[in-house]
Design a protein around this motif. Structure first.
Motif, mmCIF file in Angstrom:
data_model
loop_
_atom_site.group_PDB
_atom_site.id
_atom_site.type_symbol
_atom_site.label_atom_id
_atom_site.label_comp_id
_atom_site.label_asym_id
_atom_site.label_seq_id
_atom_site.Cartn_x
_atom_site.Cartn_y
_atom_site.Cartn_z
ATOM 1 N N LYS A 28 2.098 2.172 -5.756
ATOM 2 C CA LYS A 28 0.916 2.565 -6.552
ATOM 3 C C LYS A 28 1.332 3.371 -7.775
ATOM 4 O O LYS A 28 0.872 3.119 -8.895
ATOM 5 C CB LYS A 28 -0.050 3.379 -5.689
ATOM 6 C CG LYS A 28 -0.694 2.601 -4.561
ATOM 7 C CD LYS A 28 -1.648 3.484 -3.769
ATOM 8 C CE LYS A 28 -2.276 2.710 -2.621
ATOM 9 N NZ LYS A 28 -3.179 3.546 -1.794
ATOM 10 N N THR A 30 -5.770 -2.377 -2.809
ATOM 11 C CA THR A 30 -4.955 -3.008 -1.775
ATOM 12 C C THR A 30 -5.806 -3.966 -0.957
ATOM 13 O O THR A 30 -7.018 -3.786 -0.810
ATOM 14 C CB THR A 30 -4.324 -1.939 -0.852
ATOM 15 O OG1 THR A 30 -5.355 -1.090 -0.331
ATOM 16 C CG2 THR A 30 -3.312 -1.104 -1.603
ATOM 17 N N ASP A 32 0.806 -1.216 0.000
ATOM 18 C CA ASP A 32 0.000 0.000 0.000
ATOM 19 C C ASP A 32 0.844 1.274 0.000
ATOM 20 O O ASP A 32 0.333 2.372 0.222
ATOM 21 C CB ASP A 32 -0.949 0.016 1.207
ATOM 22 C CG ASP A 32 -0.202 -0.066 2.529
ATOM 23 O OD1 ASP A 32 1.044 -0.163 2.505
ATOM 24 O OD2 ASP A 32 -0.864 -0.029 3.580
#
Length: 225
Positions: free
Chosen positions: A87, A100, A82
């Motif tokens: 990302k 996630t 995360d």
């Protein structure tokens, strides 16, 4: 629609397979980087659900290969990572979405539908060709507003044909899209003709036109004259 799930947690992999099959998708699975790379190289998928933490490497390697070989394939990253850097790396490399863990299955399905609509249906849940209208949310097909009674395979077949209208589709590609990666083990693809015959009959009986054309020695094409 055909989805490849790349996930190293076997219990989660099987749960995702069961859930997404129930939502009407054709599901293939891979639990390692090597297996995923081989499948992406050999077969075609409408979308990948991709874990990053694979036992033999980073799932981003699969994304990199996919964007090089088959850039039209949608990708949803589903991972325990995360961190913002993860990302950004996934989205910068071409992933369509990033989720996630833990997650809700209903949200996963909603995001998958959103990606497929954007990539295949111009952002709409309705796909149309001439008098044919396909509602991909309700999974039904209408001709001149009259709903057809189709099997699951027939629904997937007409959707595949309309999305790929005017393209020559080989028997092999049709079998792979409708029956999965193991279809390359079939001794013959002659059964495709039976499915085409049945689908054509239902379309004509509902008042539709015959857009299914045989392309000698190659396969089939779906288009108006």
């Amino acid at each position: 629609m055909k989805i490849l799930i790349v996930e190293n947690e076997i219990e989660l992999l099987n749960d995702l397979e069961e859930f997404l099959k129930g939502e009407g998708y054709l599901i293939e699975k891979a639990s390692s980087l090597a297996e995923a790379r081989e499948k992406v190289f050999v077969y075609d998928y409408d979308l990948l659900v991709l874990d990053l933490g694979l036992p033999d490497g980073n799932g981003l390697e699969v994304l990199k290969l996919l964007k090089k070989e088959k850039p039209d394939t949608g990708v949803l990253i589903l991972t325990a990572r995360d961190a913002l850097d993860d990302k950004l790396a996934g989205l910068d490399m071409g992933a369509d979405d990033y989720m996630t863990k833990p997650f809700h299955l209903s949200e996963l399905n909603a995001r998958i539908k959103s990606i497929l609509r954007r990539r295949n249906f111009d952002g709409s849940s309705i796909v149309s060709y001439k008098e044919i209208e396909i509602d991909t949310d309700k999974m039904n097909v209408s001709i001149h507003g009259k709903k057809l009674t189709l099997t699951r395979k027939e629904y997937e077949f007409i959707l595949y044909l309309v999305i790929n209208k005017s393209k020559v589709l080989t028997k092999e590609s049709i079998a792979e899209h409708l029956w999965g990666d193991d279809s390359d083990m079939f001794d013959s693809f002659d059964f495709i003709y039976t499915h085409i015959k049945n689908l054509r009959k239902k379309l004509l009986e509902a008042g539709g036109n015959d857009y299914l054309k045989s392309v000698y020695g190659l396969g089939y094409k779906f288009e108006a004259d």
